[in-house]
Design a protein around this motif. Structure first.
Motif, PDB file in Angstrom:
ATOM      1  N   GLY A 161       0.844  -1.187   0.000  1.00 28.15           N
ATOM      2  CA  GLY A 161       0.000   0.000   0.000  1.00 28.15           C
ATOM      3  C   GLY A 161       0.877   1.233   0.000  1.00 28.15           C
ATOM      4  O   GLY A 161       1.713   1.428  -0.883  1.00 28.15           O
ATOM      5  N   GLU A 162       0.735   2.078   1.018  1.00 30.96           N
ATOM      6  CA  GLU A 162       1.509   3.311   1.105  1.00 30.96           C
ATOM      7  C   GLU A 162       2.774   3.146   1.944  1.00 30.96           C
ATOM      8  O   GLU A 162       3.598   4.052   2.001  1.00 30.96           O
ATOM      9  N   SER A 163       2.937   1.990   2.593  1.00 34.99           N
ATOM     10  CA  SER A 163       4.086   1.771   3.466  1.00 34.99           C
ATOM     11  C   SER A 163       5.251   1.150   2.711  1.00 34.99           C
ATOM     12  O   SER A 163       5.064   0.261   1.881  1.00 34.99           O
ATOM     13  N   VAL A 164       6.459   1.606   3.016  1.00 32.56           N
ATOM     14  CA  VAL A 164       7.672   0.985   2.497  1.00 32.56           C
ATOM     15  C   VAL A 164       8.117  -0.057   3.507  1.00 32.56           C
ATOM     16  O   VAL A 164       8.519   0.268   4.626  1.00 32.56           O
ATOM     17  N   VAL A 165       8.047  -1.324   3.119  1.00 35.75           N
ATOM     18  CA  VAL A 165       8.365  -2.422   4.025  1.00 35.75           C
ATOM     19  C   VAL A 165       9.866  -2.609   4.162  1.00 35.75           C
ATOM     20  O   VAL A 165      10.389  -2.838   5.241  1.00 35.75           O
ATOM     21  N   ASN A 166      10.579  -2.549   3.047  1.00 34.86           N
ATOM     22  CA  ASN A 166      12.023  -2.757   3.045  1.00 34.86           C
ATOM     23  C   ASN A 166      12.622  -1.871   1.961  1.00 34.86           C
ATOM     24  O   ASN A 166      12.124  -1.843   0.836  1.00 34.86           O
ATOM     25  N   ARG A 167      13.699  -1.183   2.281  1.00 31.58           N
ATOM     26  CA  ARG A 167      14.314  -0.255   1.329  1.00 31.58           C
ATOM     27  C   ARG A 167      15.510  -0.857   0.602  1.00 31.58           C
ATOM     28  O   ARG A 167      15.994  -0.270  -0.359  1.00 31.58           O
ATOM     29  N   VAL A 168      15.993  -2.012   1.049  1.00 32.67           N
ATOM     30  CA  VAL A 168      17.210  -2.580   0.448  1.00 32.67           C
ATOM     31  C   VAL A 168      17.061  -4.075   0.185  1.00 32.67           C
ATOM     32  O   VAL A 168      17.975  -4.851   0.398  1.00 32.67           O
ATOM     33  N   MET A 169      15.918  -4.514  -0.304  1.00 31.23           N
ATOM     34  CA  MET A 169      15.733  -5.926  -0.619  1.00 31.23           C
ATOM     35  C   MET A 169      16.297  -6.238  -2.005  1.00 31.23           C
ATOM     36  O   MET A 169      16.034  -5.538  -2.975  1.00 31.23           O
ATOM     37  N   ASN A 170      17.076  -7.310  -2.093  1.00 26.36           N
ATOM     38  CA  ASN A 170      17.632  -7.752  -3.366  1.00 26.36           C
ATOM     39  C   ASN A 170      16.603  -8.594  -4.097  1.00 26.36           C
ATOM     40  O   ASN A 170      16.249  -9.689  -3.654  1.00 26.36           O
ATOM     41  N   LYS A 171      16.097  -8.103  -5.229  1.00 29.20           N
ATOM     42  CA  LYS A 171      15.067  -8.801  -5.992  1.00 29.20           C
ATOM     43  C   LYS A 171      15.643  -9.631  -7.136  1.00 29.20           C
ATOM     44  O   LYS A 171      14.898 -10.113  -7.986  1.00 29.20           O
ATOM     45  N   LEU A 172      16.958  -9.778  -7.163  1.00 29.76           N
ATOM     46  CA  LEU A 172      17.617 -10.631  -8.150  1.00 29.76           C
ATOM     47  C   LEU A 172      17.942 -11.956  -7.462  1.00 29.76           C
ATOM     48  O   LEU A 172      18.833 -12.026  -6.622  1.00 29.76           O
ATOM     49  N   SER A 173      17.203 -12.988  -7.823  1.00 30.63           N
ATOM     50  CA  SER A 173      17.261 -14.266  -7.111  1.00 30.63           C
ATOM     51  C   SER A 173      18.025 -15.304  -7.927  1.00 30.63           C
ATOM     52  O   SER A 173      17.778 -15.485  -9.122  1.00 30.63           O
ATOM     53  N   LEU A 174      18.950 -16.011  -7.275  1.00 29.53           N
ATOM     54  CA  LEU A 174      19.742 -17.051  -7.929  1.00 29.53           C
ATOM     55  C   LEU A 174      18.891 -18.300  -8.160  1.00 29.53           C
ATOM     56  O   LEU A 174      18.296 -18.833  -7.232  1.00 29.53           O
ATOM     57  N   LEU A 175      18.834 -18.757  -9.417  1.00 23.31           N
ATOM     58  CA  LEU A 175      18.140 -19.999  -9.755  1.00 23.31           C
ATOM     59  C   LEU A 175      19.121 -21.147  -9.946  1.00 23.31           C
ATOM     60  O   LEU A 175      18.811 -22.294  -9.620  1.00 23.31           O
ATOM     61  N   HIS A 176      20.284 -20.862 -10.514  1.00 25.23           N
ATOM     62  CA  HIS A 176      21.370 -21.829 -10.641  1.00 25.23           C
ATOM     63  C   HIS A 176      22.663 -21.036 -10.790  1.00 25.23           C
ATOM     64  O   HIS A 176      22.639 -19.801 -10.745  1.00 25.23           O
ATOM     65  N   ASP A 177      23.799 -21.718 -10.970  1.00 24.15           N
ATOM     66  CA  ASP A 177      25.099 -21.045 -10.931  1.00 24.15           C
ATOM     67  C   ASP A 177      25.168 -19.824 -11.844  1.00 24.15           C
ATOM     68  O   ASP A 177      25.678 -18.783 -11.453  1.00 24.15           O
ATOM     69  N   LYS A 178      24.664 -19.932 -13.064  1.00 23.19           N
ATOM     70  CA  LYS A 178      24.745 -18.835 -14.021  1.00 23.19           C
ATOM     71  C   LYS A 178      23.367 -18.420 -14.540  1.00 23.19           C
ATOM     72  O   LYS A 178      23.234 -17.936 -15.662  1.00 23.19           O
ATOM     73  N   ILE A 179      22.354 -18.631 -13.722  1.00 22.50           N
ATOM     74  CA  ILE A 179      20.983 -18.259 -14.088  1.00 22.50           C
ATOM     75  C   ILE A 179      20.342 -17.513 -12.920  1.00 22.50           C
ATOM     76  O   ILE A 179      20.306 -18.026 -11.797  1.00 22.50           O
ATOM     77  N   TYR A 180      19.843 -16.321 -13.180  1.00 26.97           N
ATOM     78  CA  TYR A 180      19.156 -15.517 -12.174  1.00 26.97           C
ATOM     79  C   TYR A 180      17.758 -15.164 -12.684  1.00 26.97           C
ATOM     80  O   TYR A 180      17.467 -15.267 -13.879  1.00 26.97           O
ATOM     81  N   CYS A 181      16.917 -14.705 -11.764  1.00 23.18           N
ATOM     82  CA  CYS A 181      15.639 -14.129 -12.161  1.00 23.18           C
ATOM     83  C   CYS A 181      15.416 -12.836 -11.394  1.00 23.18           C
ATOM     84  O   CYS A 181      15.905 -12.678 -10.272  1.00 23.18           O
ATOM     85  N   ALA A 182      14.706 -11.906 -12.003  1.00 23.53           N
ATOM     86  CA  ALA A 182      14.325 -10.648 -11.362  1.00 23.53           C
ATOM     87  C   ALA A 182      12.852 -10.738 -10.984  1.00 23.53           C
ATOM     88  O   ALA A 182      12.023 -11.188 -11.775  1.00 23.53           O
ATOM     89  N   LEU A 183      12.515 -10.324  -9.752  1.00 26.70           N
ATOM     90  CA  LEU A 183      11.185 -10.531  -9.189  1.00 26.70           C
ATOM     91  C   LEU A 183      10.368  -9.251  -9.190  1.00 26.70           C
ATOM     92  O   LEU A 183      10.863  -8.177  -8.843  1.00 26.70           O
ATOM     93  N   SER A 184       9.088  -9.368  -9.540  1.00 28.45           N
ATOM     94  CA  SER A 184       8.143  -8.265  -9.368  1.00 28.45           C
ATOM     95  C   SER A 184       6.764  -8.851  -9.104  1.00 28.45           C
ATOM     96  O   SER A 184       6.522 -10.026  -9.348  1.00 28.45           O
ATOM     97  N   GLY A 185       5.847  -8.002  -8.612  1.00 26.12           N
ATOM     98  CA  GLY A 185       4.506  -8.473  -8.264  1.00 26.12           C
ATOM     99  C   GLY A 185       4.411  -8.760  -6.783  1.00 26.12           C
ATOM    100  O   GLY A 185       5.052  -8.110  -5.962  1.00 26.12           O
ATOM    101  N   SER A 186       3.633  -9.761  -6.411  1.00 25.61           N
ATOM    102  CA  SER A 186       3.530 -10.171  -5.009  1.00 25.61           C
ATOM    103  C   SER A 186       4.847 -10.781  -4.574  1.00 25.61           C
ATOM    104  O   SER A 186       5.334 -11.741  -5.170  1.00 25.61           O
ATOM    105  N   ALA A 187       5.443 -10.235  -3.520  1.00 29.99           N
ATOM    106  CA  ALA A 187       6.737 -10.732  -3.062  1.00 29.99           C
ATOM    107  C   ALA A 187       6.651 -12.188  -2.635  1.00 29.99           C
ATOM    108  O   ALA A 187       7.557 -12.976  -2.908  1.00 29.99           O
ATOM    109  N   ALA A 188       5.570 -12.561  -1.965  1.00 31.63           N
ATOM    110  CA  ALA A 188       5.413 -13.946  -1.513  1.00 31.63           C
ATOM    111  C   ALA A 188       5.326 -14.897  -2.698  1.00 31.63           C
ATOM    112  O   ALA A 188       5.979 -15.950  -2.727  1.00 31.63           O
ATOM    113  N   ASP A 189       4.514 -14.532  -3.706  1.00 36.45           N
ATOM    114  CA  ASP A 189       4.370 -15.383  -4.895  1.00 36.45           C
ATOM    115  C   ASP A 189       5.696 -15.495  -5.649  1.00 36.45           C
ATOM    116  O   ASP A 189       6.102 -16.582  -6.056  1.00 36.45           O
TER     117      ASP A 189
END
Length: 410
Positions: free
Chosen positions: A234-262
């Motif tokens: 909503g209007e609240s900032v929950v975290n200001r320094v969360m890394n949204k680049l998630s490691l999937l394998h050694d040389k494969i990453y994904c960038a996350l958006s949308g519902s953080a839990a999902d």
């Protein structure tokens, strides 16, 4: 009084509350107020303990529906005890937080509760984790929650210092607990402590979204991924320094958006499946395989999930690759942008992108795109995270907000 009691039987008990957890040099402090209310009007208990021990050195604080919170913490305590017996070692703090995350995510349509988990273990020392209503998990050195937290955000941001002594941290926690008890009616009575706490305003009572800007781009020999670091509810900032680049394998990453839990759940599932797939085939998986797994999960659960992942990486067959997976669609692109900030920069990326850019030019392209989006989108901000992947290395980089480039009206 009879009318209120009757209403409370329908509404259930909710802990309009103030909770806190903070790390100090060598440990953590976790605490809460002690009032439980029914329907926000009737005070059902003035001395309830919202700081629950789930293992020897791990506690959690709860907010929201007290019945839901007690049921979840009871289940988590059982899981951790069983895990400790199986492994013949005390569980890690992250294990406890992950158990709560799984329980909250699995039952997110029924539960109305959020948690702060804090404790100490031999591997990482003192730690504090937030588990939101929707099942999002983030790590923070200090966090507050509950209906009383609105009144103390400024105080916490101004007064918290990393590596405080035990005595300084205890005094900090006591000071934090006092103003809401004077200002917020539902967060009164005793202050509970145990060097631990939990809950949140919107971010524990509402699903947390990574209102964000994400981008990935191919260059000759590799890829560059980037994201901002702000997480909002909503209007609240929950975290200001969360890394949204998630490691999937050694040389494969994904960038996350949308519902953080999902988004986190999809990334964890794909990470596990890629590990199994890699063992089965006896070599590193292809980037397309990772993107296909994300696409399959997104499409299968498209009515339930609200997340967009960009998958990028390098493999020996096709080199650097970028895939967009929105709503189960799978498409390879030379570059892809996503998140709430992407609408502000489509014109920029379309105009500035050109084939054959070097690694350094792609990195600057990503940084400029993130800076422009963060300056316009209210849900994007913080620092910029970059990951550069090629045949020889995977380089992670953080660019602080004051080091980002500025443009015309800045």
């Amino acid at each position: 009084m009879e009318r209120r009691c009757a209403d409370s039987q329908v509404k259930g008990v909710s802990t309009g509350t103030t909770i806190l957890a903070a790390t100090f040099d060598g440990g953590v402090v976790i605490g809460s107020d002690s009032r439980a209310s029914m329907g926000g009007e009737y005070v059902s208990s003035k001395t309830i303990n919202k700081v629950i021990q789930v293992h020897d050195r791990i506690f959690c604080c709860m907010a929201g529906s007290l019945a839901d919170a007690q049921a979840v913490t009871k289940a988590a305590k059982f899981h951790l005890s069983f895990h400790s017996v199986q492994m013949e070692t005390p569980p890690l703090v992250i294990s406890a937080a992950s158990v709560l995350k799984e329980l909250c995510y699995k039952n997110k349509d029924e539960l109305q509760a959020g948690f702060i988990t804090a404790g100490w273990d031999r591997k990482k020392g003192p730690q504090v984790y937030v588990v939101s209503l929707g099942g999002m998990l983030i790590s923070q050195p200090v966090t507050i929650g509950g209906s009383g937290s609105t009144y103390i955000y400024g105080y916490v941001d101004a007064k918290y210092k990393p590596n405080m002594s035990r005595e300084e941290c205890l005094q900090f926690a006591t000071n934090v607990s006092s103003p809401p008890c004077r200002q917020k009616l539902s967060s009164q009575s005793l202050q509970r402590g145990s060097t631990m706490d939990g809950t949140g305003p919107e971010w524990l009572s509402e699903e947390v979204k990574t209102g964000t800007t994400i981008i990935a781009i191919e260059y000759d020999g590799g890829v560059v991924l980037g994201s901002d670091s702000r997480v909002s509810a909503g209007e609240s900032v929950v975290n200001r320094v969360m890394n949204k680049l998630s490691l999937l394998h050694d040389k494969i990453y994904c960038a996350l958006s949308g519902s953080a839990a999902d988004a986190q759940t999809i990334a964890e599932m794909v990470n596990y499946q890629l590990d199994v797939h890699s063992i089965e085939i006896g070599e590193d998986p292809q980037v397309r395989s990772a993107a296909t797994l994300v696409r399959n999960i997104s499409y299968k659960y498209k009515e339930e999930l609200s997340a967009h992942l960009i998958v990028a990486g390098w493999d020996r067959r096709e080199g650097g690759q970028v895939f967009a997976t929105l709503n189960g669609l799978l498409t390879r692109q030379p570059f892809a942008v996503g998140g709430s900030g992407s609408s502000y920069v489509y014109g920029f990326v379309d105009a500035e992108y050109r084939k054959g850019m070097s690694k350094e030019e792609c990195q600057q392209f990503v940084v400029n795109t993130l800076a422009l989006a963060m300056s316009r989108d209210g849900s994007s901000g913080g620092v910029a995270y970059l990951v550069t992947i090629d045949e020889h290395s995977t380089e992670e980089k953080v660019i602080l907000g004051n080091d980002l480039p500025t443009f015309f009206d800045q």
